[in-house]
Design a protein around this motif. Structure first.
Motif, short mmCIF file in Angstrom:
data_model
loop_
_atom_site.label_atom_id
_atom_site.label_comp_id
_atom_site.label_asym_id
_atom_site.label_seq_id
_atom_site.Cartn_x
_atom_site.Cartn_y
_atom_site.Cartn_z
N ARG A 93 -3.65 -9.09 4.04
CA ARG A 93 -2.99 -7.87 3.60
C ARG A 93 -2.41 -7.12 4.80
O ARG A 93 -1.29 -6.61 4.76
CB ARG A 93 -3.98 -6.96 2.89
N ALA A 97 1.49 -6.14 5.59
CA ALA A 97 1.91 -4.76 5.88
C ALA A 97 2.60 -4.67 7.23
O ALA A 97 3.62 -4.00 7.38
CB ALA A 97 0.70 -3.83 5.83
N ASN A 107 -4.03 3.63 11.99
CA ASN A 107 -4.28 4.46 10.80
C ASN A 107 -3.43 4.00 9.62
O ASN A 107 -3.90 3.99 8.48
CB ASN A 107 -3.93 5.91 11.11
N ASP A 108 -2.16 3.67 9.90
CA ASP A 108 -1.26 3.21 8.84
C ASP A 108 -1.85 1.98 8.14
O ASP A 108 -1.88 1.89 6.91
CB ASP A 108 0.12 2.83 9.40
N ALA A 110 -4.96 0.96 8.12
CA ALA A 110 -6.21 1.28 7.41
C ALA A 110 -5.90 1.93 6.06
O ALA A 110 -6.52 1.61 5.04
CB ALA A 110 -7.06 2.20 8.27
N GLN A 111 -4.91 2.83 6.04
CA GLN A 111 -4.58 3.54 4.80
C GLN A 111 -3.92 2.61 3.78
O GLN A 111 -4.32 2.57 2.62
CB GLN A 111 -3.64 4.71 5.10
N ILE A 112 -2.93 1.86 4.24
CA ILE A 112 -2.15 1.04 3.29
C ILE A 112 -2.97 -0.13 2.77
O ILE A 112 -2.91 -0.47 1.59
CB ILE A 112 -0.84 0.57 3.96
N CYS A 113 -3.73 -0.75 3.66
CA CYS A 113 -4.45 -1.96 3.25
C CYS A 113 -5.88 -1.68 2.79
O CYS A 113 -6.57 -2.61 2.36
CB CYS A 113 -4.48 -2.96 4.40
N GLY A 114 -6.31 -0.43 2.91
CA GLY A 114 -7.66 -0.08 2.46
C GLY A 114 -8.74 -0.76 3.29
O GLY A 114 -9.78 -1.16 2.76
N ILE B 4 -7.57 6.96 4.32
CA ILE B 4 -7.45 6.45 2.95
C ILE B 4 -6.01 6.68 2.47
O ILE B 4 -5.30 7.50 3.05
CB ILE B 4 -8.44 7.14 1.97
N ARG B 44 6.12 3.46 1.46
CA ARG B 44 4.69 3.37 1.74
C ARG B 44 3.90 3.08 0.45
O ARG B 44 3.01 2.24 0.43
CB ARG B 44 4.24 4.69 2.35
N LEU B 47 4.66 -0.48 -0.67
CA LEU B 47 3.98 -1.45 0.20
C LEU B 47 2.49 -1.48 -0.11
O LEU B 47 1.89 -2.56 -0.19
CB LEU B 47 4.22 -1.08 1.67
N VAL B 51 0.63 -4.80 -1.37
CA VAL B 51 -0.50 -5.36 -0.62
C VAL B 51 -1.72 -5.52 -1.53
O VAL B 51 -2.44 -6.52 -1.47
CB VAL B 51 -0.81 -4.44 0.59
N GLN B 52 -1.93 -4.55 -2.42
CA GLN B 52 -3.11 -4.61 -3.30
C GLN B 52 -2.92 -5.62 -4.43
O GLN B 52 -3.88 -6.19 -4.92
CB GLN B 52 -3.40 -3.23 -3.94
#
Lengths: 166, 226
Positions: A93, A97, A107-108, A110-114, B4, B44, B47, B51-52
């Protein structure tokens, strides 16, 4: 269209079927059906029994090929009907990204890919050492930008120490 | 700032649209258009969703031709692009038929002046039946409205809007590591309607709290700190 051909092949069960029969059952053009059957044959889902030329009034004689479905065909057909679950792990993932973002912070990702910060840090470090990512500043600094330096494609490349990526 | 993905009303509407797109009736077309001003988090969000959910994200370029776009799609679908354009199209369709995935095309405004490229995307959608999401800027709906055959296939049109006061409150709760008072949130909302700007305010509030040892940030702390 491949699904329709697979379904038509399955309708014959264990019996032999010909290219013409599949073309009639699906309503598709003969050439298109032949291409799909060739794909199924190369994938080992059907086996070719025999082929013979049918003399035509004019032009090149048509080829009639007889096949039989293997047990794999039904299995693959039913697998294909279910929506494939995403088999991507966290690193896959993040790789996806990174390829879209091109410039990013940890940070980007971590946020986008969880993903957790520690996992993101391992990912960026591993791929920086492998030469795929470059850090525009001192790695580890808060808010530092990273860029994708080398893009080998959508499949995540292996990094040093990783023996198998799939 | 917490690490998050924050859910705003825009994200919720996007997710709902994608859910409906995925569960649509087979007879319905499966295209969606997402548009809005820059800085509202369209790319964003898309994306994050891709990704999920295993979507395929394609970012178009200004100089992109139909062949270039097909090459990019085929490569993103995991196949080695063929030489001939007809083969590229076939590869694309076969990949999508064998493993259906949602295609997300970003910056679709770039393609709005090239009918051939847009019609190629429509062809892929019609043949493969795969869901397709177009992301565009503010006037993308008007630009694409010229292509009636294409526009008719959009069953979901989502406009990303400026953040509301409730969105700012939600974002502060989800992302900001320091408590913000009501007047501080009012100030942020009045000054910044976009996600990126709101994040800047949160960052400033966190720095202020850390440096001055504050537990709560009010408007008076933020005034003059823009």
């Amino acid at each position: 269209m491949l699904k329709a051909v697979m379904q038509a092949c399955l309708s014959f069960g264990e019996r032999f079927f010909s290219l013409t029969q599949i073309a009639e059952a699906t309503g598709m053009e003969r050439q298109a059906v032949r291409h799909r059957l060739w794909k199924l044959e190369t994938a080992g889902l059907i086996s070719r029994f025999r082929s013979q030329e049918i003399p035509a009034g004019r032009g090149r004689p048509a080829k009639e090929i007889y096949y039989r479905a293997t047990s794999l065909l039904a299995k693959r057909f039913h697998e294909g009907n279910e929506r494939p679950a995403s088999k991507m792990n966290g690193w896959d993932r993040m790789w996806q990204a990174v390829r879209v973002l091109r410039r990013f912070t940890r940070n980007d990702l971590a946020q986008i890919c969880g993903q957790k910060g520690e996992n993101v840090r391992c990912f960026t470090t591993a791929y920086r050492q492998a030469g795929y990512l470059r850090c525009l500043g001192r790695p580890g600094t808060r808010g530092v930008m990273w860029i994708l330096a080398k893009d080998p494609g959508p499949k995540r490349p292996p990094y040093k120490g990783e023996t198998h990526v799939d | 700032m917490k690490q998050i993905f924050a859910r705003t009303s825009n994200v919720t509407r996007f997710c709902a649209a994608m859910e409906r797109l995925g569960k649509r009736d087979d007879a319905l077309p499966g295209m969606a258009l997402v548009f809005g001003e820059p800085g509202l988090g369209k790319t964003r969000t898309a994306l994050w969703w891709a990704v999920q959910n295993g979507g395929v994200f394609i970012r178009t370029k200004k100089l992109m031709s139909g062949r270039w776009l097909l090459e990019e799609i085929v490569a993103e679908l995991g196949e080695s692009p063929a030489y001939r354009t007809s083969d590229l199209f076939r590869q694309c369709v076969e990949q999508l038929l064998s493993r259906p995935r949602t295609l997300i095309i970003d910056e679709v405004d770039y393609l709005a002046y090239d009918a051939r490229v847009l019609e190629t995307l429509r062809d892929i959608h019609d043949v493969a039946g795969t869901p397709m999401v177009f992301l565009g800027m503010d006037k993308a709906d008007k630009k694409l409205n010229r292509y009636r055959h294409l526009y008719d296939r959009f069953i979901e049109v989502v406009r990303f809007q400026q953040l509301t006061r409730d969105d700012v409150t939600d974002l502060a709760e989800q992302l900001c590591e320091v408590r913000l008072t009501g007047d501080a949130l009012d100030l942020i909302h009045a000054d910044a309607g976009r996600f990126r700007q709101v994040l800047k305010w949160f960052y400033k509030a966190e720095v202020l709290a850390r440096v001055n040892g504050l537990e709560e940030i009010a408007a008076q702390h933020l005034n003059g700190r823009k």
